[in-house]
Design a protein around this motif. Structure first.
Motif, mmCIF file in Angstrom:
data_model
loop_
_atom_site.group_PDB
_atom_site.id
_atom_site.type_symbol
_atom_site.label_atom_id
_atom_site.label_comp_id
_atom_site.label_asym_id
_atom_site.label_seq_id
_atom_site.Cartn_x
_atom_site.Cartn_y
_atom_site.Cartn_z
ATOM 1 N N UNK A 180 0.829 -1.209 0.000
ATOM 2 C CA UNK A 180 0.000 0.000 0.000
ATOM 3 C C UNK A 180 0.863 1.258 0.000
ATOM 4 N N UNK A 181 1.981 1.232 0.726
ATOM 5 C CA UNK A 181 2.883 2.388 0.754
ATOM 6 C C UNK A 181 3.462 2.644 -0.636
ATOM 7 N N UNK A 182 3.916 1.582 -1.290
ATOM 8 C CA UNK A 182 4.519 1.728 -2.618
ATOM 9 C C UNK A 182 3.477 2.175 -3.634
ATOM 10 N N UNK A 183 2.306 1.550 -3.636
ATOM 11 C CA UNK A 183 1.271 1.924 -4.600
ATOM 12 C C UNK A 183 0.785 3.348 -4.374
ATOM 13 N N UNK A 184 0.686 3.753 -3.117
ATOM 14 C CA UNK A 184 0.253 5.124 -2.833
ATOM 15 C C UNK A 184 1.275 6.131 -3.345
ATOM 16 N N UNK A 185 2.562 5.806 -3.208
ATOM 17 C CA UNK A 185 3.594 6.715 -3.734
ATOM 18 C C UNK A 185 3.511 6.782 -5.252
ATOM 19 N N UNK A 189 2.652 10.167 -7.476
ATOM 20 C CA UNK A 189 3.576 10.601 -8.534
ATOM 21 C C UNK A 189 2.852 10.662 -9.871
ATOM 22 N N UNK A 190 2.066 9.612 -10.161
ATOM 23 C CA UNK A 190 1.348 9.539 -11.442
ATOM 24 C C UNK A 190 0.376 10.708 -11.599
ATOM 25 N N UNK A 191 -0.449 10.941 -10.589
ATOM 26 C CA UNK A 191 -1.453 12.009 -10.703
ATOM 27 C C UNK A 191 -0.791 13.386 -10.772
ATOM 28 N N UNK A 192 0.314 13.558 -10.034
ATOM 29 C CA UNK A 192 0.995 14.855 -10.059
ATOM 30 C C UNK A 192 1.586 15.131 -11.436
ATOM 31 N N UNK A 219 -16.554 7.305 -11.114
ATOM 32 C CA UNK A 219 -15.378 7.704 -11.884
ATOM 33 C C UNK A 219 -14.602 6.468 -12.309
ATOM 34 N N UNK A 220 -14.019 6.539 -13.488
ATOM 35 C CA UNK A 220 -13.143 5.466 -13.942
ATOM 36 C C UNK A 220 -11.898 6.058 -14.578
ATOM 37 N N UNK A 221 -10.839 5.264 -14.571
ATOM 38 C CA UNK A 221 -9.546 5.731 -15.053
ATOM 39 C C UNK A 221 -8.522 5.604 -13.947
ATOM 40 N N UNK A 222 -7.253 5.626 -14.307
ATOM 41 C CA UNK A 222 -6.193 5.445 -13.324
ATOM 42 C C UNK A 222 -6.100 6.601 -12.346
ATOM 43 N N UNK A 223 -6.790 7.701 -12.614
ATOM 44 C CA UNK A 223 -6.827 8.795 -11.657
ATOM 45 C C UNK A 223 -7.704 8.511 -10.468
ATOM 46 N N UNK A 224 -8.547 7.482 -10.551
ATOM 47 C CA UNK A 224 -9.360 7.073 -9.412
ATOM 48 C C UNK A 224 -8.533 6.127 -8.545
ATOM 49 N N UNK A 225 -8.413 6.381 -7.233
ATOM 50 C CA UNK A 225 -7.536 5.561 -6.387
ATOM 51 C C UNK A 225 -7.846 4.073 -6.432
ATOM 52 N N UNK A 226 -9.121 3.692 -6.355
ATOM 53 C CA UNK A 226 -9.478 2.270 -6.345
ATOM 54 C C UNK A 226 -9.141 1.608 -7.677
ATOM 55 N N UNK A 227 -9.399 2.302 -8.773
ATOM 56 C CA UNK A 227 -9.079 1.748 -10.096
ATOM 57 C C UNK A 227 -7.574 1.582 -10.265
ATOM 58 N N UNK A 228 -6.801 2.567 -9.805
ATOM 59 C CA UNK A 228 -5.341 2.483 -9.888
ATOM 60 C C UNK A 228 -4.830 1.307 -9.067
ATOM 61 N N UNK A 229 -5.340 1.185 -7.862
ATOM 62 C CA UNK A 229 -4.927 0.124 -6.927
ATOM 63 C C UNK A 229 -5.145 -1.259 -7.544
ATOM 64 N N UNK A 230 -6.342 -1.477 -8.075
ATOM 65 C CA UNK A 230 -6.684 -2.772 -8.655
ATOM 66 C C UNK A 230 -5.906 -3.015 -9.947
ATOM 67 N N UNK A 231 -5.722 -1.974 -10.751
ATOM 68 C CA UNK A 231 -5.023 -2.132 -12.028
ATOM 69 C C UNK A 231 -3.589 -2.597 -11.820
#
Length: 745
Positions: A180-185, A189-192, A219-231
């Motif tokens: 979770x720490x790595x994915x959150x980082x 970074x991705x959204x910024x 919402x859908x797309x990698x900008x959504x936290x849950x979608x990014x996490x699962x992807x």
């Protein structure tokens, strides 16, 4: 950047919610809520998926996963010895592996979306879809993502005040949260970066649901936290299939072996993994690195000369396997035991095993440091086994001085390892005062004897912790996986018997290393036995057994085992005949998975969480069933006193107090204990009082074992469902949940 699309209506016809599929296990092996299967399944899917499907159901391009897989596999090329086959054959192997990765990524993504219609759910619905400890793990990803800064988010999870109120705990140490720490980082970074360059990362839609329900935003797309996490999880597990292809190719010496491994995995997909149903579980992050680790072990066993790069790669894969999952140490224990047995009978030399042991020790030490001194690692059977094997290797000159037969020497070393490991584990646990893993010993004891206690029954009453289903071997047989693996296993055993006969007929033990070869085959056979034992004892651990059987199936192409057959019949003819027979049931299994179509919906829990968010104070403390508490913490951000991660002795004691609401104790006594935990609200679920998976497994019956003095009295939960006064006050109630306020008198 968010694009708002107005008036994007998706009419949802009123439909009765149906329970989540029973075969979808919600809890993590070795950790998490053992009673999750016993918990009432929240309404998981609406009968008609078309209710909320719209024009956004198009598939996504799989190229990204394949490109990543190609780069990763290219880095492995040198370590795996693929250069011997020539540059053209190497690239063909890597391209096939990349194709397997994309195929698996697409498969699990498709299954997950079909099952829950995840892309069309609101943020709250997505969070509710992460049931039990899945929601607990995801909550820490959410904390870091929503924190003012990344470092502030990490500080919050390392000084957590919500998970075991009023305690402040380091959840990074307790819950294996590095993924979770790595994915959150990565997400931050991705959204910024995307915001800086003005690239749209998600699209949001307004959804009208009908039935008098308020509209929601989806919402859908990698900008959504849950979608990014699962992807990211699905990409990682797509790459895992590339490793399986390389693994099967390397072990069998033929790309046909890689093909057999991959197809066996797909044909038995439901028995091999559950990542498509439960992506946030620890195994989803950890298991792909076990595949890499075992591939590297195979390479080390086969190599005539060890290079530093192979050992460093093994160390890194060990760390990446152990850090996300506390159960990893038990798997590595079986590996070390298998390697030690291979050494004892003479298939690998002492120098090679000593280096492997050192690498495991270094990996364990690194994990101990990264887990902030988690003492469970040092007091594990795995750590004790490493020390004892190191001692046995150091004492080899003394063993050789014994005037005993070769067989007696094997028995002496094996006995020294077994009893030494158990004794050292006991001593270190006493020395550090660790009892967190005591329930695992009790669980194994209950498998062979009539031992019962509260914690053990919570596990054994859940189907996934029971013995392997009788239908499982039948399913293996229908796809021909079991018959093929049995043939291969018998071929290896014949080789071992032949080798052992030659060894036992000799007088000098130090000549063994010149006589025995192909130790990697013997290791895989022993590892198969270990995984079989685990899978039979605890049903959910077949998730180790089945993939290993798929790897073993690749040996149908091995000339070392079946060279006598390939002199008469072309290997390709044998392999394609076997695969054709496997595909009959295998294709039916795949079609069954593809036919699973549903949509997540849980209105009772949604009502509960909305009430908590808007009708209680932010510091109101909640208690209740472990799966529900994970959702309360994740979506309502309220302090809880118990949760689904069941590996801590203190947490197990807290849970027993909380679950006394389902005992036959007096209401005044239960209330007194809840007040000591500073509980303000208790979420009561009537189904927990009456449901049982098998005789003796309802909560009141479990309490009869723990509290025999009150046997025969009516369960407290039944009384409180009818009337909560005078000890409690009902403040919220719907068809599933009843919230009781706990006030000090």
């Amino acid at each position: 950047m968010v694009l708002q699309a107005r008036s994007k209506h998706r009419e949802a016809a009123p439909k009765a919610p149906q329970p989540t599929r029973a075969s979808q296990p919600p809890a993590d092996a070795g950790a998490g809520d053992p009673a999750a299967e016993r918990a009432p399944q929240s309404p998981g899917r609406k009968g008609g998926a078309a209710a909320r499907r719209g024009p956004r159901a198009e598939s996504r391009a799989p190229a990204a996963g394949g490109a990543l897989g190609g780069r990763l596999l290219a880095g492995l090329r040198g370590a795996l010895g693929l250069r011997r086959a020539g540059r053209g054959r190497t690239w063909t192997t890597l391209l096939l592996a990349a194709f397997a990765a994309v195929l698996h990524w697409s498969h699990i993504t498709h299954l997950f979306e079909n099952d829950r219609h995840f892309s069309h759910l609101s943020t709250l619905e997505r969070e509710m879809a992460f049931r039990t400890e899945m929601g607990l793990y995801y909550s820490y990803f959410k904390t870091i993502v929503e924190a003012p800064s990344f470092l502030n988010g990490v500080w919050l999870i390392m000084n957590d005040r919500l998970t075991e109120y009023p305690l402040v705990i380091n959840t990074l140490k307790r819950f294996n949260l590095y993924p979770e720490v790595i994915l959150a980082s990565w997400y931050r970074i991705y959204t910024k970066i995307m915001d800086m360059i003005g690239v749209q990362t998600k699209i949001c839609w307004t959804v009208t649901r009908g039935e008098g329900l308020s509209p929601i935003e989806s919402c859908e797309g990698l900008g959504d936290p849950a979608c990014f996490y699962v992807a990211v999880i699905f990409i990682l597990n797509g790459l895992m299939m590339a490793l399986f292809f390389i693994y099967g190719t390397y072990l069998s010496g033929s790309r046909l072996g890689g093909l057999v491994t991959v197809l066996c995995f797909f044909f038995n997909h439901g028995e091999c993994t559950r990542v498509m149903w439960t992506p946030p579980l620890r195994e989803s992050f950890s298991y792909p690195f076990l595949v890499l680790q075992m591939l590297l072990v195979t390479h080390i066993l086969r190599a005539t000369k060890l290079y530093r790069g192979s050992l460093i790669a093994l160390c890194i894969s060990n760390v990446f396997f152990m850090l996300p999952w506390q159960f990893a140490q038990f798997v590595l224990l079986t590996q070390i035991a298998s390697l030690f047995a291979v050494y004892v009978v003479g298939y690998i030399d002492i120098c090679k095993l000593r280096k492997i042991i050192y690498i495991h020790m270094i990996s364990l030490a690194l994990c101990f440091v990264l887990m902030f001194g988690n003492s469970m690692l040092l007091t594990s059977y795995y750590a004790s086994s490493l020390v004892i094997i190191w001692g046995v290797l150091a004492m080899k000159p003394h063993f050789l001085k014994l005037h005993v037969s070769e067989l007696s020497l094997w028995v002496i070393q094996g006995g020294f390892w077994l009893f030494g490991t158990v004794i050292l584990k006991y001593l270190t646990s006493k020395m550090f005062g660790i009892a967190d893993d005591a329930h695992i010993g009790n669980l194994l004891t209950s498998k062979f004897f009539s031992y019962k206690d509260f914690d053990t029954l919570l596990y054994t009453c859940a189907a996934e912790f029971d013995f392997m289903e009788k239908e499982t071997p039948l399913r293996y047989t229908k796809t021909l996986l079991l018959p093929v693996v049995l043939i291969i296993f018998i071929a290896i055993i014949r080789k071992v018997i032949s080798d052992m006969w030659g060894v036992l007929s000799k007088q000098q033990t130090h000549h063994r290393k010149h006589q025995l070869d192909h130790g990697e085959l013997v290791y895989h056979a022993l590892q198969l036995l270990a995984y079989t034992a685990l899978g039979i004892l605890i049903m959910r651990l077949k998730l180790f057994l089945t993939p290993h059987m798929c790897v073993m199936a690749s040996l149908i192409c091995s000339r070392q085992l079946f060279g006598w057959l390939f002199c008469k019949v072309h290997p390709g003819a044998v392999v394609f005949a076997v695969l054709a027979a496997m595909s009959i049931q295998g294709s039916a299994n795949l079609q069954t998975q593809w036919n699973i179509v549903g949509e997540f919906s849980n209105l009772p829990q949604e009502e509960l969480l909305e009430w908590i968010k808007y009708s209680t104070k932010p510091d109101a403390v909640f208690a209740g069933a472990m799966p529900t508490m994970a959702s309360v913490k994740l979506s309502a951000l309220r302090p809880i006193v118990n949760h689904p991660h069941y590996e801590d002795a203190g947490l197990r004691a807290r849970t027993k107090i909380v679950y006394s609401m389902y005992s036959r104790k007096a209401a005044a006594e239960v209330k007194r204990e809840l007040i000591k935990l500073k509980v303000n609200y208790y979420i009561l679920e009537e189904s927990w009082c009456i449901r049982r998976s098998k005789p003796g497994c309802s909560m009141p019956e479990i309490w009869d074992v723990e509290d025999p003095d009150n046997t025969g009295k009516p369960p407290l939960c039944n009384l409180l469902v009818k009337e909560s006064k005078p000890h409690f006050t009902t403040v919220f109630q719907n068809s599933v949940y009843k919230v009781l306020e706990v006030k000090e008198e």
